[in-house]
Design a protein around this motif. Sequence first.
Motif, PDB file in Angstrom:
ATOM      1  N   ASP A   1      35.372  56.882  24.963  1.00 46.65           N
ATOM      2  CA  ASP A   1      35.296  55.453  25.271  1.00 46.65           C
ATOM      3  C   ASP A   1      33.965  54.885  24.787  1.00 46.65           C
ATOM      4  O   ASP A   1      33.056  55.616  24.409  1.00 46.65           O
ATOM      5  CB  ASP A   1      35.480  55.222  26.768  1.00 46.65           C
ATOM      6  CG  ASP A   1      34.400  55.898  27.579  1.00 46.65           C
ATOM      7  OD1 ASP A   1      33.240  55.475  27.496  1.00 46.65           O
ATOM      8  OD2 ASP A   1      34.728  56.871  28.287  1.00 46.65           O
ATOM      9  N   THR A   2      33.904  53.557  24.788  1.00 45.07           N
ATOM     10  CA  THR A   2      32.760  52.846  24.208  1.00 45.07           C
ATOM     11  C   THR A   2      31.418  53.301  24.798  1.00 45.07           C
ATOM     12  O   THR A   2      30.447  53.507  24.078  1.00 45.07           O
ATOM     13  CB  THR A   2      32.955  51.340  24.455  1.00 45.07           C
ATOM     14  OG1 THR A   2      34.282  51.001  24.031  1.00 45.07           O
ATOM     15  CG2 THR A   2      31.975  50.511  23.668  1.00 45.07           C
ATOM     16  N   ILE A   3      31.383  53.470  26.120  1.00 44.98           N
ATOM     17  CA  ILE A   3      30.115  53.823  26.765  1.00 44.98           C
ATOM     18  C   ILE A   3      29.677  55.222  26.351  1.00 44.98           C
ATOM     19  O   ILE A   3      28.518  55.459  25.995  1.00 44.98           O
ATOM     20  CB  ILE A   3      30.249  53.722  28.304  1.00 44.98           C
ATOM     21  CG1 ILE A   3      30.404  52.246  28.690  1.00 44.98           C
ATOM     22  CG2 ILE A   3      29.040  54.322  28.991  1.00 44.98           C
ATOM     23  CD1 ILE A   3      30.568  52.013  30.171  1.00 44.98           C
ATOM     24  N   ASN A   4      30.623  56.166  26.354  1.00 46.78           N
ATOM     25  CA  ASN A   4      30.279  57.537  25.977  1.00 46.78           C
ATOM     26  C   ASN A   4      29.885  57.648  24.508  1.00 46.78           C
ATOM     27  O   ASN A   4      29.006  58.421  24.157  1.00 46.78           O
ATOM     28  CB  ASN A   4      31.441  58.481  26.279  1.00 46.78           C
ATOM     29  CG  ASN A   4      31.296  59.120  27.636  1.00 46.78           C
ATOM     30  OD1 ASN A   4      30.255  59.707  27.926  1.00 46.78           O
ATOM     31  ND2 ASN A   4      32.299  58.983  28.475  1.00 46.78           N
ATOM     32  N   GLN A   5      30.547  56.879  23.652  1.00 46.82           N
ATOM     33  CA  GLN A   5      30.179  56.890  22.235  1.00 46.82           C
ATOM     34  C   GLN A   5      28.730  56.465  22.060  1.00 46.82           C
ATOM     35  O   GLN A   5      27.950  57.130  21.378  1.00 46.82           O
ATOM     36  CB  GLN A   5      31.069  55.912  21.454  1.00 46.82           C
ATOM     37  CG  GLN A   5      32.273  56.563  20.858  1.00 46.82           C
ATOM     38  CD  GLN A   5      32.994  55.632  19.894  1.00 46.82           C
ATOM     39  OE1 GLN A   5      32.590  54.496  19.666  1.00 46.82           O
ATOM     40  NE2 GLN A   5      34.070  56.128  19.338  1.00 46.82           N
ATOM     41  N   ALA A   6      28.364  55.358  22.695  1.00 48.76           N
ATOM     42  CA  ALA A   6      27.002  54.849  22.536  1.00 48.76           C
ATOM     43  C   ALA A   6      25.992  55.861  23.065  1.00 48.76           C
ATOM     44  O   ALA A   6      24.972  56.127  22.437  1.00 48.76           O
ATOM     45  CB  ALA A   6      26.864  53.513  23.268  1.00 48.76           C
ATOM     46  N   ARG A   7      26.302  56.473  24.218  1.00 51.87           N
ATOM     47  CA  ARG A   7      25.374  57.449  24.797  1.00 51.87           C
ATOM     48  C   ARG A   7      25.179  58.645  23.876  1.00 51.87           C
ATOM     49  O   ARG A   7      24.071  59.108  23.671  1.00 51.87           O
ATOM     50  CB  ARG A   7      25.919  57.954  26.135  1.00 51.87           C
ATOM     51  CG  ARG A   7      25.674  57.001  27.257  1.00 51.87           C
ATOM     52  CD  ARG A   7      26.091  57.676  28.556  1.00 51.87           C
ATOM     53  NE  ARG A   7      26.115  56.690  29.621  1.00 51.87           N
ATOM     54  CZ  ARG A   7      26.967  56.729  30.634  1.00 51.87           C
ATOM     55  NH1 ARG A   7      27.853  57.702  30.720  1.00 51.87           N
ATOM     56  NH2 ARG A   7      26.931  55.815  31.563  1.00 51.87           N
ATOM     57  N   LEU A   8      26.281  59.150  23.328  1.00 50.75           N
ATOM     58  CA  LEU A   8      26.162  60.347  22.501  1.00 50.75           C
ATOM     59  C   LEU A   8      25.476  60.049  21.169  1.00 50.75           C
ATOM     60  O   LEU A   8      24.745  60.884  20.647  1.00 50.75           O
ATOM     61  CB  LEU A   8      27.536  60.998  22.282  1.00 50.75           C
ATOM     62  CG  LEU A   8      28.002  61.835  23.482  1.00 50.75           C
ATOM     63  CD1 LEU A   8      29.378  62.416  23.237  1.00 50.75           C
ATOM     64  CD2 LEU A   8      27.043  62.976  23.794  1.00 50.75           C
ATOM     65  N   VAL A   9      25.686  58.843  20.628  1.00 49.02           N
ATOM     66  CA  VAL A   9      24.978  58.479  19.395  1.00 49.02           C
ATOM     67  C   VAL A   9      23.471  58.475  19.651  1.00 49.02           C
ATOM     68  O   VAL A   9      22.695  59.046  18.886  1.00 49.02           O
ATOM     69  CB  VAL A   9      25.436  57.095  18.881  1.00 49.02           C
ATOM     70  CG1 VAL A   9      24.484  56.583  17.815  1.00 49.02           C
ATOM     71  CG2 VAL A   9      26.841  57.184  18.309  1.00 49.02           C
ATOM     72  N   LYS A  10      23.056  57.864  20.768  1.00 49.89           N
ATOM     73  CA  LYS A  10      21.619  57.822  21.089  1.00 49.89           C
ATOM     74  C   LYS A  10      21.062  59.233  21.261  1.00 49.89           C
ATOM     75  O   LYS A  10      19.995  59.565  20.744  1.00 49.89           O
ATOM     76  CB  LYS A  10      21.384  57.018  22.370  1.00 49.89           C
ATOM     77  CG  LYS A  10      21.564  55.524  22.166  1.00 49.89           C
ATOM     78  CD  LYS A  10      21.330  54.766  23.466  1.00 49.89           C
ATOM     79  CE  LYS A  10      21.831  53.348  23.321  1.00 49.89           C
ATOM     80  NZ  LYS A  10      21.939  52.632  24.599  1.00 49.89           N
ATOM     81  N   LEU A  11      21.824  60.050  21.989  1.00 47.12           N
ATOM     82  CA  LEU A  11      21.401  61.424  22.240  1.00 47.12           C
ATOM     83  C   LEU A  11      21.218  62.184  20.929  1.00 47.12           C
ATOM     84  O   LEU A  11      20.195  62.834  20.693  1.00 47.12           O
ATOM     85  CB  LEU A  11      22.471  62.093  23.102  1.00 47.12           C
ATOM     86  CG  LEU A  11      22.303  63.569  23.398  1.00 47.12           C
ATOM     87  CD1 LEU A  11      21.153  63.731  24.368  1.00 47.12           C
ATOM     88  CD2 LEU A  11      23.573  64.141  23.990  1.00 47.12           C
ATOM     89  N   LEU A  12      22.203  62.076  20.032  1.00 41.75           N
ATOM     90  CA  LEU A  12      22.150  62.824  18.777  1.00 41.75           C
ATOM     91  C   LEU A  12      21.015  62.321  17.883  1.00 41.75           C
ATOM     92  O   LEU A  12      20.348  63.112  17.219  1.00 41.75           O
ATOM     93  CB  LEU A  12      23.485  62.689  18.031  1.00 41.75           C
ATOM     94  CG  LEU A  12      24.592  63.572  18.579  1.00 41.75           C
ATOM     95  CD1 LEU A  12      25.949  63.116  18.073  1.00 41.75           C
ATOM     96  CD2 LEU A  12      24.357  65.034  18.188  1.00 41.75           C
ATOM     97  N   ARG A  13      20.794  61.019  17.890  1.00 38.18           N
ATOM     98  CA  ARG A  13      19.692  60.494  17.078  1.00 38.18           C
ATOM     99  C   ARG A  13      18.369  61.083  17.521  1.00 38.18           C
ATOM    100  O   ARG A  13      17.538  61.490  16.713  1.00 38.18           O
ATOM    101  CB  ARG A  13      19.637  58.968  17.198  1.00 38.18           C
ATOM    102  CG  ARG A  13      20.582  58.281  16.267  1.00 38.18           C
ATOM    103  CD  ARG A  13      19.991  57.023  15.715  1.00 38.18           C
ATOM    104  NE  ARG A  13      19.679  56.053  16.755  1.00 38.18           N
ATOM    105  CZ  ARG A  13      19.774  54.748  16.579  1.00 38.18           C
ATOM    106  NH1 ARG A  13      20.184  54.258  15.430  1.00 38.18           N
ATOM    107  NH2 ARG A  13      19.447  53.930  17.543  1.00 38.18           N
TER     108      ARG A  13
END
Lengths: 263, 230
Positions: B178-190
């Motif tokens: 979902d949108t929230i998890n996508q954003a969180r994981l992108v930040k984490l991976l960056r």
Amino acid sequence: MSIMTLEDLWVDLPLPEGPRPLVRGVSFRLEAGQVLGLMGLSGAGKTLTACALSGLLPPPLRAARGRLRLNGHALDLSRAGAWRKARGSQVLLLFQGAGAALNPLMRVGPQIEEALIAGPGLPRRQARERAAQALERFGLGARAARSHPHQLSGGMRRRVLLALAWALRPRVLIADEPTNGLDAASRDEMSQMFSQLTQELGAGLILISHDLRGLASWADHLAVMDQGEVVEQGPTAALLARPEHALTHSLVESLAFLEGAHV
Amino acid sequence: MSEELLRLAEVFMAYHTQDPPVLDGVELAIGLGQTWGLSGPSGGGKSTLARVALGLERPQAGEVLFHGRSLAGLNRRERREFHRRVQVVWQDPYLYLPPQRSVQELIAEPLAVHRLETRDRRPGRVAELMELVGLVPAQALAKPHQLSGGQCQRAALARALACEPELLILDEALAGLDTINQARLVKLLRGICQREKLALLFIAHDPRLIRLLCRHEAVLAGGRLRLELG
């Protein structure tokens, strides 16, 4: 004028210690030609709401309460028997993954025919004609009609479901994650086909998704669900501009981040 | 150009002789710490490329070079080391995480297999990794089916990071979220890529996600890889 109004829907899971409510007091309305996005994280109760609307709740789940106004008819959703007569095939639910919605043992042409005989009660010959017409309308010819679902590509299977919807002419079409797993181009194509279809039928469309990005550009109205409740609803633009509930807030923030607005 | 980490050289793959090849002379060099996004139409061979890069499939022609050495020429010990240093997270974690293992077991397993910490320090390392990906201690004993898709994907990521990889391949790993998890994981991976100098091969349909995570882009279509100069 609203073509559908849902008031105070409750769905229960009966347990020995008493029923546990999974959908709690959901209400919304749908106008003809409108696209309503039902948004929420997994487990929020979106699919259960859709199942209750179309009379497809898997046992032992049951609608404990809920009034549905559809085309001038009022229905008590907690009375299972009331369903078939009044509803006909006016609310059509298209499940996530067209594979799961089709019968794997039947050729797709006869599947649509069967639905037309069982639902609106068409005589067989007319049903066959309308099924062929419907498939053709979505670019599927006689060869596809004679195919079993597994012989078709994923995109073709999705079009079979659209053809089914076109043939049945429901007033309300519910699509559960219709674009999951599609690439951007197919996603746009799919949303266009859905929009044309609902316009043509004068129906309302309920879109279920956990992807706010897809919904934001597609739905006129959004209803955000959390733990079985609709926590916020309204016109898409207004809701995204001024989110009030904490969940909507973090959804909108995440969307802005993913769109690259606040990198 | 940074030092070369993994290179696909003239890789050719076809599943059936009469069909057009899935990979037709694919050339891709990933440098240390470089972030690459890979997109392309469905069925275009992106996952096949990932499997070849991981050494799970041997190309019918061409080769894969790891730090300049062909995978075909690695001995057992070197091959094991390669499989530690190149990790993957697939789209659907429920399909490949052992369902009977708890989150902490899933993350501890690669530590033991690759002898990465002393035995008594492993529980501490597992806790660190869980915190890094945003799993709470209460989830340590949960098994995959008891987790949501987003949580399960975090566990898969922690398991991959436990190996201290040099290259992480993500095959549509954010697609079902979902949108929230996508954003969180992108930040984490960056954050992780910047801090740990981790190289990334991020396969995704969504060009916006690629631009958030990757500096380099390539598109695979009709068996050919086209590099986008950004």
